[in-house]
Design an enzyme around this catalytic site. Structure first.
Site, PDB file in Angstrom:
ATOM      1  CE  LYS A 131      -2.920  -7.823  -9.931  1.00  0.00           C
ATOM      2  NZ  LYS A 131      -2.048  -6.915  -9.884  1.00  0.00           N
ATOM      3  CG  ASN A 132      -3.942  -3.852  -8.746  1.00  0.00           C
ATOM      4  OD1 ASN A 132      -3.309  -4.819  -8.547  1.00  0.00           O
ATOM      5  ND2 ASN A 132      -4.314  -3.607 -10.129  1.00  0.00           N
TER       6      ASN A 132
ATOM      7  NE  ARG B  71       7.586  -1.955 -11.794  1.00  0.00           N
ATOM      8  CZ  ARG B  71       7.115  -0.791 -11.454  1.00  0.00           C
ATOM      9  NH1 ARG B  71       6.059  -0.463 -10.686  1.00  0.00           N
ATOM     10  NH2 ARG B  71       8.054   0.268 -11.356  1.00  0.00           N
TER      11      ARG B  71
ATOM     12  CB  CYS C  83       7.717  -4.973 -15.386  1.00  0.00           C
ATOM     13  SG  CYS C  83       6.173  -3.971 -15.625  1.00  0.00           S
TER      14      CYS C  83
ATOM     15  NE  ARG D 264       4.172  -0.783 -13.935  1.00  0.00           N
ATOM     16  CZ  ARG D 264       3.402  -1.767 -13.611  1.00  0.00           C
ATOM     17  NH1 ARG D 264       3.748  -2.867 -13.887  1.00  0.00           N
ATOM     18  NH2 ARG D 264       2.498  -1.289 -12.442  1.00  0.00           N
ATOM     19  N   PRO D 265       8.871   4.044 -13.609  1.00  0.00           N
ATOM     20  CG  PRO D 265       8.970   6.188 -14.347  1.00  0.00           C
ATOM     21  CD  PRO D 265       8.561   5.087 -14.572  1.00  0.00           C
ATOM     22  CB  VAL D 266       9.211   4.358  -7.873  1.00  0.00           C
ATOM     23  CG1 VAL D 266       8.618   3.044  -8.289  1.00  0.00           C
ATOM     24  CG2 VAL D 266      10.748   4.151  -7.692  1.00  0.00           C
ATOM     25  CG  ASP D 267       9.480   9.960 -11.236  1.00  0.00           C
ATOM     26  OD1 ASP D 267       9.181   8.896 -11.581  1.00  0.00           O
ATOM     27  OD2 ASP D 267       9.111  11.190 -11.728  1.00  0.00           O
ATOM     28  CD  GLN D 268       5.867  12.404  -9.966  1.00  0.00           C
ATOM     29  OE1 GLN D 268       5.133  13.181  -9.444  1.00  0.00           O
ATOM     30  NE2 GLN D 268       6.931  12.578 -10.945  1.00  0.00           N
TER      31      GLN D 268
ATOM     32  CG  ASP E 280      -4.766  -2.962 -15.120  1.00  0.00           C
ATOM     33  OD1 ASP E 280      -3.681  -2.887 -15.915  1.00  0.00           O
ATOM     34  OD2 ASP E 280      -4.881  -2.773 -13.809  1.00  0.00           O
TER      35      ASP E 280
ATOM     36  NE  ARG F 140       2.328 -10.817 -10.877  1.00  0.00           N
ATOM     37  CZ  ARG F 140       3.270  -9.710 -11.131  1.00  0.00           C
ATOM     38  NH1 ARG F 140       3.942  -9.649 -11.943  1.00  0.00           N
ATOM     39  NH2 ARG F 140       3.048  -8.836 -10.173  1.00  0.00           N
TER      40      ARG F 140
HETATM   41  N1  EPU Z   1       4.864   6.943 -13.363  1.00  0.00           N
HETATM   42  C1  EPU Z   1       5.885   7.555 -13.258  1.00  0.00           C
HETATM   43  N2  EPU Z   1       6.499   7.936 -12.084  1.00  0.00           N
HETATM   44  C2  EPU Z   1       6.065   7.408 -10.876  1.00  0.00           C
HETATM   45  C3  EPU Z   1       5.037   6.350 -10.842  1.00  0.00           C
HETATM   46  C4  EPU Z   1       4.358   6.329 -12.240  1.00  0.00           C
HETATM   47  O1  EPU Z   1       6.355   8.047 -14.115  1.00  0.00           O
HETATM   48  O2  EPU Z   1       6.734   7.391  -9.858  1.00  0.00           O
HETATM   49  C5  EPU Z   1       4.098   6.437 -14.444  1.00  0.00           C
HETATM   50  C6  EPU Z   1       4.210   5.112 -14.943  1.00  0.00           C
HETATM   51  O3  EPU Z   1       5.304   4.650 -15.641  1.00  0.00           O
HETATM   52  C7  EPU Z   1       2.945   5.109 -15.889  1.00  0.00           C
HETATM   53  C8  EPU Z   1       1.808   5.956 -15.034  1.00  0.00           C
HETATM   54  O4  EPU Z   1       2.676   6.947 -14.372  1.00  0.00           O
HETATM   55  O5  EPU Z   1       3.195   5.486 -17.083  1.00  0.00           O
HETATM   56  C9  EPU Z   1       0.818   5.456 -14.392  1.00  0.00           C
HETATM   57  O6  EPU Z   1       1.490   4.481 -13.494  1.00  0.00           O
HETATM   58  P1  EPU Z   1       0.836   4.054 -12.153  1.00  0.00           P
HETATM   59  O7  EPU Z   1       2.034   4.531 -10.874  1.00  0.00           O
HETATM   60  O8  EPU Z   1      -0.446   4.479 -11.807  1.00  0.00           O
HETATM   61  O9  EPU Z   1       0.741   2.601 -12.066  1.00  0.00           O
HETATM   62  P2  EPU Z   1       1.104   1.554 -10.891  1.00  0.00           P
HETATM   63  O10 EPU Z   1       0.678   2.197  -9.458  1.00  0.00           O
HETATM   64  O11 EPU Z   1       2.500   0.961 -10.870  1.00  0.00           O
HETATM   65  C10 EPU Z   1      -1.038   0.262 -10.683  1.00  0.00           C
HETATM   66  C11 EPU Z   1      -1.724  -1.223 -10.724  1.00  0.00           C
HETATM   67  C12 EPU Z   1      -1.608  -1.485 -12.445  1.00  0.00           C
HETATM   68  C13 EPU Z   1      -2.388  -0.654 -13.170  1.00  0.00           C
HETATM   69  C14 EPU Z   1      -1.645   0.830 -13.091  1.00  0.00           C
HETATM   70  C15 EPU Z   1      -2.505   1.619 -13.975  1.00  0.00           C
HETATM   71  C16 EPU Z   1      -1.378  -2.146  -8.788  1.00  0.00           C
HETATM   72  C17 EPU Z   1      -0.669  -2.894  -7.711  1.00  0.00           C
HETATM   73  N3  EPU Z   1      -0.882  -1.957 -10.120  1.00  0.00           N
HETATM   74  O12 EPU Z   1      -0.018   0.186 -11.461  1.00  0.00           O
HETATM   75  O13 EPU Z   1      -1.950  -2.863 -12.437  1.00  0.00           O
HETATM   76  O14 EPU Z   1      -2.174  -0.990 -14.636  1.00  0.00           O
HETATM   77  O15 EPU Z   1      -1.846   1.056 -11.610  1.00  0.00           O
HETATM   78  O16 EPU Z   1      -4.132   1.720 -13.632  1.00  0.00           O
HETATM   79  O17 EPU Z   1      -2.294  -1.356  -8.092  1.00  0.00           O
HETATM   80  C18 EPU Z   1      -2.415  -5.216 -13.393  1.00  0.00           C
HETATM   81  O18 EPU Z   1      -3.116  -5.407 -12.383  1.00  0.00           O
HETATM   82  O19 EPU Z   1      -2.221  -5.909 -14.425  1.00  0.00           O
HETATM   83  C19 EPU Z   1      -1.511  -4.009 -13.018  1.00  0.00           C
HETATM   84  C20 EPU Z   1      -0.213  -3.637 -14.074  1.00  0.00           C
END
Ligand code: EPU
Length: 422
Positions: free
Chosen positions: A22-23, A93, A117, A122-126, A306, A398
């Site tokens: 999926k991911n 997301r 969620c 789960r911010p997207v600042d990066q 996960d 999902r």
């Molecule tokens: N984070 C920030 N700022 C950002 C982005 C992330 O602070 O701009 C923090 C997050 O809040 C978290 C950490 O960085 O504490 C890591 O988050 P990441 O961004 O790596 O997670 P993601 O990309 O949103 C993906 C998977 C998740 C999986 C995580 C960690 C996808 C679509 N989703 O999420 O999958 O848990 O990486 O490996 O690839 C799942 O499949 O059940 C699932 C939640």
């Protein structure tokens, strides 16, 4: 809504085939936005998140045919509306993954902020910081990320923390940017590496995907692609834990063992037999007792967040105390109160769950709260006495393709009751 009804106590024997990841599929579907023409994705799992992404691509003016395991995406004629509305983003997301491609391709994008969620804020600042470094002007307006740019230009971006979708978003943006982008402190997950392979097929030059430094030479235009998605390591790991918990001997076909080393090491330490047979993995536990082991989640190649909920069920069955520390998401213990209702003895103290294993589990009605939590409740149901009903199964759908059927095929008593869950 559906529920899954499980009568516990059956050992599992036979073969399970793992579906596509999926991911990996989600960002690759979004990468189709980077080119004209028709792209073909193979080995795509039949999941709700894939349907949501298809709906989003259609909204963005693409023609998408989903006939799992095949998905075809073509550029439809007509105006492009580079906008991802709240209605779709709130369902998933990962919709934020269209931001990089839209901005790179059309010079503007409006994408709903995903918000928090069940598992954390789960911010997207990066993601935004990186796109700004590449020349985008970004504002947050009425819950939307509103971004504009001329042609993006290559830049050096150092992530404060490794982020999977953040790394992917910037790789896709950089693939059409002018010049070279260097991403530092990247997520090293296999799904990032897989996206790198696809971008290379499309004509970008991506080096280092799967390591912490990625270089991308952007191209002026990119080509459509034909690609078969890798197997889902988390689905494979989930079934490995299910067999270890229920007991039995199952061959898991298409399990990418090399991407599951941290999980395999902990499972072996817990007393589970795991062996490679070609491209399959055999998991066996007949009567050997499970041993308690501690686990701390970490970015890849560490123990995946996960797999944390599923592994916790295994530790509920092991004799004695174990500690499970969640370092990635701040609220990913929503399965704990449900497991307690089934008789587990677990205390949560901040980011640490203390499991006092070895108590018998008993069936109950339990509520799925997020995708991986749902999987853990199904696994608990496989070993619990009497009947377990897992409600709100849409979370499970999902990310797992027909989990109840795959488990039933190896001897579990699992059925879906349609239209009757909470
Ligand atoms: N984070 C920030 N700022 C950002 C982005 C992330 O602070 O701009 C923090 C997050 O809040 C978290 C950490 O960085 O504490 C890591 O988050 P990441 O961004 O790596 O997670 P993601 O990309 O949103 C993906 C998977 C998740 C999986 C995580 C960690 C996808 C679509 N989703 O999420 O999958 O848990 O990486 O490996 O690839 C799942 O499949 O059940 C699932 C939640």
């Amino acid at each position: 809504m559906d529920r899954i009804v499980i009568r516990g106590g059956k050992k599992l024997y036979g073969t399970i085939r793992v579906s596509g990841a999926k991911n990996a599929a989600l960002p690759i579907l979004c990468a189709t936005l980077l080119s004209d023409g028709a792209s073909l994705l193979r080995n795509v799992p039949k999941l709700r998140d894939i349907d949501t992404t298809a709906a989003l691509l259609r909204f963005l003016g693409r023609h998408v045919e989903v006939d799992a395991p095949l998905v075809r995406v073509t550029e439809a004629n007509g105006d492009v509306r580079p906008e991802a509305p709240y209605e779709l983003v709130k369902q998933m997301r990962a919709s934020v993954l269209v931001l990089g491609p839209l901005l790179a391709r059309y010079g503007r994008a409006k994408v709903s902020l995903p918000g928090g969620c069940q598992i954390g804020s789960r911010p997207v600042d990066q993601h935004l910081k990186g796109l700004e470094a590449m020349g985008a002007k970004i504002e947050l307006r009425r819950g939307y990320i509103v971004a504009e740019s001329g042609r993006l230009r290559g830049a050096e971006v150092v992530f404060d923390i490794p982020t999977v979708t953040g790394t992917e978003n910037l790789m896709m943006a950089a693939a059409l940017a002018k010049g070279r982008t260097t991403l530092v402190n990247c997520a090293r997950e296999p799904e990032v590496e897989e996206l790198g392979r696809v971008l290379n097929k499309m004509g970008a030059r991506v080096d280092g995907a799967g390591t912490d430094v990625i270089h991308i030479h952007g191209a002026d235009t990119l080509d459509p692609f034909d690609h078969a998605i890798v197997s889902d390591r988390i689905e494979a790991g989930t079934y490995m834990v299910a067999v270890a918990a229920a007991g039995g001997d199952v061959l898991i076909e298409g399990a990418p063992l090399e991407d599951l080393e941290a999980v395999v090491a902990k499972m072996r330490k817990a007393g589970v037999e795991i062996g490679r047979e070609g491209s399959a993995v055999r998991v066996r536990r007949e009567n050997a007792p499970l041993r308690a082991v501690d686990v701390t989640t970490a970015p890849h190649p560490g123990f995946p967040t996960d797999m944390q909920a599923q592994f916790m069920v295994l530790m509920c069955l092991a004799e004695g105390p174990s500690r499970i520390v969640e370092t990635i998401f701040e609220n990913r213990f929503m399965h704990v109160p449900e497991l307690r209702r089934m008789g587990a003895d677990i205390d949560v103290d901040g980011h640490t769950a203390h499991v006092n294993g070895g108590l018998p589990l008993s069936g109950a009605q339990v509520m799925a709260t997020d995708l991986r939590a749902s999987a853990s409740l199904v696994i608990a149901g496989l070993v619990a006495a009497d009947e377990t009903q897992v409600l709100r199964v849409y979370h499970l759908d999902r990310g797992y393709e027909h989990m109840e059927r795959k488990l039933a095929a190896v001897g579990a008593d699992t059925v879906r009751m349609t239209g009757s869950g909470d």
